[in-house]
Design an enzyme around this catalytic site. Sequence first.
Site, PDB file in Angstrom:
ATOM      1  N   ASP A  51       0.656  -1.189  -0.436  1.00  0.00           N
ATOM      2  CA  ASP A  51      -0.484  -0.222  -0.284  1.00  0.00           C
ATOM      3  C   ASP A  51       0.932   1.144   0.073  1.00  0.00           C
ATOM      4  OD1 ASP A  51      -2.336  -0.974   0.011  1.00  0.00           O
ATOM      5  OD2 ASP A  51      -2.509  -1.139   2.160  1.00  0.00           O
ATOM      6  N   LYS A  73      -3.058   5.084  -3.350  1.00  0.00           N
ATOM      7  CA  LYS A  73      -3.489   5.888  -3.920  1.00  0.00           C
ATOM      8  C   LYS A  73      -2.342   6.504  -3.681  1.00  0.00           C
ATOM      9  CE  LYS A  73      -7.376   6.628  -3.141  1.00  0.00           C
ATOM     10  NZ  LYS A  73      -8.514   7.554  -2.192  1.00  0.00           N
ATOM     11  N   MET A 188      -7.237   9.091  10.368  1.00  0.00           N
ATOM     12  CA  MET A 188      -8.219   9.251   8.659  1.00  0.00           C
ATOM     13  C   MET A 188      -9.156   9.950   8.952  1.00  0.00           C
ATOM     14  SD  MET A 188      -9.142   5.785   7.109  1.00  0.00           S
ATOM     15  CE  MET A 188      -9.301   4.752   8.240  1.00  0.00           C
TER      16      MET A 188
HETATM   17  N1  SAH Z   1      -3.614  -0.012   9.320  1.00  0.00           N
HETATM   18  C1  SAH Z   1      -3.583   1.162   9.535  1.00  0.00           C
HETATM   19  C2  SAH Z   1      -3.874   2.472   9.759  1.00  0.00           C
HETATM   20  C3  SAH Z   1      -4.808   2.237   8.592  1.00  0.00           C
HETATM   21  S1  SAH Z   1      -5.744   3.570   7.876  1.00  0.00           S
HETATM   22  C4  SAH Z   1      -2.403   1.458  11.158  1.00  0.00           C
HETATM   23  O1  SAH Z   1      -2.572   0.417  11.738  1.00  0.00           O
HETATM   24  O2  SAH Z   1      -2.011   2.626  11.238  1.00  0.00           O
HETATM   25  C5  SAH Z   1      -4.872   5.295   7.515  1.00  0.00           C
HETATM   26  C6  SAH Z   1      -4.847   6.024   8.751  1.00  0.00           C
HETATM   27  O3  SAH Z   1      -3.575   6.171   9.371  1.00  0.00           O
HETATM   28  C7  SAH Z   1      -3.689   7.222   8.126  1.00  0.00           C
HETATM   29  O4  SAH Z   1      -5.564   8.554   7.431  1.00  0.00           O
HETATM   30  C8  SAH Z   1      -3.455   8.097   9.640  1.00  0.00           C
HETATM   31  O5  SAH Z   1      -4.660   8.260  10.029  1.00  0.00           O
HETATM   32  C9  SAH Z   1      -3.191   6.500  10.399  1.00  0.00           C
HETATM   33  N2  SAH Z   1      -1.526   6.206   9.618  1.00  0.00           N
HETATM   34  C10 SAH Z   1      -0.901   5.489   8.935  1.00  0.00           C
HETATM   35  N3  SAH Z   1       0.222   5.681   9.149  1.00  0.00           N
HETATM   36  C11 SAH Z   1       0.522   6.453   9.590  1.00  0.00           C
HETATM   37  C12 SAH Z   1       2.026   7.831   9.943  1.00  0.00           C
HETATM   38  N4  SAH Z   1       3.007   7.283   9.753  1.00  0.00           N
HETATM   39  N5  SAH Z   1       1.567   8.819  10.465  1.00  0.00           N
HETATM   40  C13 SAH Z   1       0.569   9.066  10.776  1.00  0.00           C
HETATM   41  N6  SAH Z   1      -0.411   8.193  10.757  1.00  0.00           N
HETATM   42  C14 SAH Z   1      -0.200   7.141  10.156  1.00  0.00           C
END
Ligand code: SAH
Length: 283
Positions: A51, A73, A188
């Site tokens: 992803d 994306k 998000m």
């Molecule tokens: N599965 C992921 C979440 C995916 S949803 C997890 O467990 O972290 C996507 C959201 O995750 C983004 O919109 C943001 O809110 C958060 N996110 C993922 N990676 C991030 C990062 N390195 N820094 C800040 N927010 C992050």
Amino acid sequence: MTTRSLFPSSYAAPDFQPGWVWLVGAGPGDPGLLTLNAAHALGRADVIVYDALVDERILDLASPKAELIFAGKRGGRPSPKQRAISLRLVELAREGRRVLRLKGGDPFVFGRGGEEALTLVEAGVPFRVVPGVTAGIGGLAYAGIPATHRDCNSAVTFITGHSVTGEVPDNLDWEALARGAPVIILYMAVKHMARIADKLIEGGRDPGEPVAFVSHAATERQQVVETTLGSAAEAAAQVEPPAVIAIGPVVSLRPALDWMAAAKGERVLIADLLGARRADEAV
Ligand code: SAH
């Protein structure tokens, strides 16, 4: 040259068999946050479907023979539909390949890993889940914000700011959350921060409550914006997604616990802020 395994000798590393899909969490960024099973899988996979949120440096661990398929994306291009990704995993596994589905953070936390796994179950494709460090915990830790702290909160609530329709989820009781969730961690949610802050304040939350946006957490581009709930909507405009948002008293611990800024010599940590030292001594 012999390479020493990362695994303890008493542990049998799981065998990544052809025809299997591993749903693997890549953590928020820093490759050092990968689990041993994730690093192991990266070296074994024949094909890696990853992803946009997966840090590029992590893909360096892939075997040079592995095929890398981007399924996110980026740069405004539309992402492949979730169903198409799930079916692709089935197809690749049926070709007898070792398929690594690599997702940012943890695959089962707002990551649609459950949906992909259900498709695999339907298709009879065997799979394993390798949990990862989720951004809402590990990413905040990289900003010196603990998800829980004994003096502050005995509960933590994870919320997505983005429902299936792309709107703020309307199946949540925001008033109850405002009253009953001492620390809220949003995923998000940058785009919808104004609506969310309004709902929480309408539900009785103090507009002065501390809020932190941590964007690109645990990557070289990490940035933190600290504000209050009442000003969070304007602050959101300065924040580049992806970001996690913490709302609640744990945010006030940051001046004491921002270990990364301290390591870079940018900050001197102050231990007795908010009684942090007192809490320690009381153990
Ligand atoms: N599965 C992921 C979440 C995916 S949803 C997890 O467990 O972290 C996507 C959201 O995750 C983004 O919109 C943001 O809110 C958060 N996110 C993922 N990676 C991030 C990062 N390195 N820094 C800040 N927010 C992050």
